[in-house]
Design an enzyme around this catalytic site. Structure first.
Site, PDB file in Angstrom:
ATOM      1  N   TYR A 340       0.855  -1.193   0.000  1.00  0.00           N
ATOM      2  CA  TYR A 340       0.000   0.000   0.000  1.00  0.00           C
ATOM      3  C   TYR A 340       0.890   1.242   0.000  1.00  0.00           C
ATOM      4  CZ  TYR A 340      -4.070   2.837   1.630  1.00  0.00           C
ATOM      5  OH  TYR A 340      -5.096   3.757   1.765  1.00  0.00           O
ATOM      6  N   CYS A 341       0.694   2.123  -0.982  1.00  0.00           N
ATOM      7  CA  CYS A 341       1.389   3.410  -1.064  1.00  0.00           C
ATOM      8  C   CYS A 341       2.901   3.179  -1.147  1.00  0.00           C
ATOM      9  CB  CYS A 341       0.988   4.298   0.106  1.00  0.00           C
ATOM     10  SG  CYS A 341       1.551   6.017  -0.031  1.00  0.00           S
ATOM     11  N   ILE A 342       3.697   3.782  -0.274  1.00  0.00           N
ATOM     12  CA  ILE A 342       5.149   3.623  -0.352  1.00  0.00           C
ATOM     13  C   ILE A 342       5.553   2.166  -0.150  1.00  0.00           C
ATOM     14  CG2 ILE A 342       5.531   4.118   2.096  1.00  0.00           C
ATOM     15  CD1 ILE A 342       8.110   5.513   1.336  1.00  0.00           C
TER      16      ILE A 342
END
Length: 603
Positions: A340-342
């Site tokens: 998720y995300c980074i």
């Protein structure tokens, strides 16, 4: 013997006059204000020496703006004069209209021809000549500033975007709703409560400054309303492994059988993992367990200064370590992974590394709101230029960290009216207690970033875009998007201002996988992901147009579906998760979920 004077009735003792309740409250409030004033000064004294390089852009941007102004004035003087005359004319019209109404004692506000703006929802903005004049003049000023910024003759498109962003920040900051004397809602509340709302607002202000080491960071949610592990983050499980960087949680099964291939989720270490396990009704973690997955989730350490030299290579090694533990505990050679995300960006690096090493432990991967091609910086363009990144490097040298407060402030000012000014008005001027909102509680539970890792990410991935370009060097390998070959799914969000969906799509399209599925959810970076099927709030899009003709072509060919994307992704995941085996229960492990690391708050 003299006759004593006749005794008279003794006078009735004078009773102290009861102090009027309003006067009592006033005296009490004055005393509270004095005490709060002392606390406020003491709290401000705790503030660390500010780093001017992260407080504002460097001199090059101001020089560009000044040169653009002079160039425009020299080359297009008539245009500059026309803009100024137009501004004067509109200002005089606003004043004359209000003055005439006040002189005649009659006010006919007419139709509100300004843009829709919920900040001006109080009827007094339209019906009262004073407030109507303030609103109209603010709108006039805002247009003039934005038009002036847009009209500058600038050769640098990055400078144009930055100046536009800074102009918008000034416009939002100077809104009349941000000041007591020009905010009818706050004035009405102060009168209704005989000033109590302002005293409570000052208490809220002092509390926020004390909690944030002298920095004024407005609380978005009531911290007392939630406790992780008690009323949020409650899905049953056990911490089955702990290292310096993470705890690994295995969740207890809720079905008699589970999919053969286990699933591991890597949340971002910019925030805590329980965004995926808020209340049971919107917990993705609970939902995945209910779908029959042997689920493992990483809970990252909230680093202190002793983690200054931790880099992206350490996080990559942590991914591999967590995967090894999952494979050992389940006896399975392969697993499915989510980032998720980074954490999705880093999972992509891990997948490229594994591909180069010939390691096929990951059967399929899913990316939530993940950027891998940073050729466009979107709304982060202001923060990814050398002047600001140089300031962040200085911050890292001073503290060993990119501290949570700096990251929170950066994210908040991307949506300043929603995450800064609006909450500040409600808390400090209206005296309201922050709402008991689980998502905003999580948003305020930020984490630090290790200094070395933050600079690697900002310089190598964001600024130089190495992963999507010539390659990002890590652990002796030069990693590229084209290295990723396994089945992969990506979910992006239509209104995401942190990881814009077009940018997510662009990097995803460049991956080497033949089996690629892209889903586009409605809403933003968090609400578009935390979108359970039971809510039936946001829909999603699926595309059949492939990845050869760009984002817009994909979007035009996409089909809209009502409701959450979770079930559709669940089908995709189930197809790649093998057959059914007896449910795997975590052993006694180290401690119950959600573990210890999640409770560590950034200092």
């Amino acid at each position: 013997m003299p006759t004593p004077p006749e005794a008279s009735e003794p006078p009735e003792p004078e009773l102290p006059q009861a102090q009027p309740p309003a006067a009592q409250r006033l005296a009490q409030n004055i005393e509270r204000i004095e005490q709060l004033g002392h606390r406020l000064l003491a709290a401000f004294a705790e503030r660390a020496m500010p780093n001017p390089n992260i407080e504002a852009p460097g001199p090059d941007l101001y020089r560009s703006a000044a040169e653009g102004f002079l160039r425009t004035l020299t080359e297009q003087p008539s245009r500059m004069i026309e803009m100024q005359v137009s501004y004067w004319g509109e200002t005089l019209s606003n004043y004359a209209r209000a003055q005439q109404a006040l002189a005649q004692g009659q006010w006919s506000p007419g139709e509100d021809d300004g843009p829709a703006d919920r900040r001006f929802s109080n009827p007094l903005w339209q019906s009262h000549p004073y407030f109507n004049l303030i609103k109209r003049q603010y709108q006039t000023n805002a247009r003039a500033l934005k038009d002036a910024a847009a009209g500058l003759e600038l050769s640098d498109e990055v400078a144009r975007k930055r100046i536009a962003w800074l102009t918008n920040q000034v416009v939002d900051m100077m809104a009349p709703t941000n000041f007591l004397a020009t905010n009818p809602d706050a004035l009405e509340r102060a009168i209704e409560t005989e000033g109590e709302s302002l005293v409570k607002g000052l208490e809220n202000l002092v509390r926020d400054i004390e909690q944030n080491g002298g920095e004024m960071i407005v609380s978005l949610a009531d911290r007392r309303a939630f406790a992780v592990g008690e009323n949020i983050g409650t899905t049953p499980g056990r911490v089955v492994h702990r290292s310096r960087l993470f705890e690994l949680i295995q969740y207890s099964p809720m079905t008699e059988t589970v999919h053969e291939t286990p699933l591991i989720v890597f949340p971002p270490w910019i925030n805590k993992f329980y965004i995926l396990d808020l209340k049971p009704k919107n917990s993705m973690i609970r939902w995945l367990v209910e779908q029959g997955h042997s689920l493992f989730v990483v809970s990252w350490k909230n680093p202190g200064a002793e983690f200054a030299e931790i880099g992206l290579e350490d996080y990559v090694q942590a991914y591999l370590e967590a995967m090894d533990v999952v494979r050992d505990l389940t006896g399975q050679p392969k697993l499915n992974a989510v980032g998720y995300c980074i954490a999705g960006t880093t999972l992509s690096l891990v997948l490229a590394l594994l591909a180069q090493k010939g390691d096929d432990r990951v059967n399929s991967a899913t990316l939530f709101t993940t950027l891998t091609d940073f050729s466009e910086h979107g709304e982060f363009v202001n923060f990814l230029q050398n002047d600001i990144v140089d300031g962040i490097e200085q911050e890292v040298r001073n503290h060993g960290l990119m501290r949570a407060g700096l990251m929170s402030r950066t994210m908040s000012f991307l949506r300043a009216n929603d995450l800064v000014w609006g909450p500040a008005i409600r808390s400090y001027m209206m005296g309201e207690t922050p709402p008991a909102f689980d998502l905003l509680f999580w948003n305020g539970d930020s984490t630090n970033l290790p200094g070395r890792m933050a600079i690697q990410y900002l310089r190598g991935l964001c600024q130089r875009n190495e992963f999507a370009g010539d390659g990002f060097t890590l652990l002796g390998h030069t990693l590229r998007l084209s290295d990723i070959q396994l089945p992969i799914c990506a979910i992006a969000c239509e209104a995401d201002h942190i990881a814009p969906w077009r940018d997510c799509w662009r990097g995803f399209a460049r991956m080497g996988s033949k089996d690629k599925t892209f889903l586009l959810s409605e809403s933003g970076h968090v609400a578009g992901i935390v979108n359970p099927p039971s809510r039936k709030k946001y829909g999603h899009y699926t595309g059949q147009g492939g990845f050869d003709h760009g984002q817009d072509a994909w979007r035009e060919s996409a089909s809209y579906h009502e409701g959450s994307w979770w079930p559709r992704w669940g089908e995709w995941l189930a197809e790649r998760s093998g057959g059914q085996v007896d449910a795997r229960h975590p052993d006694e492990g180290l401690e119950p979920a959600p573990g210890s690391f999640v409770h560590e708050r950034a200092s």
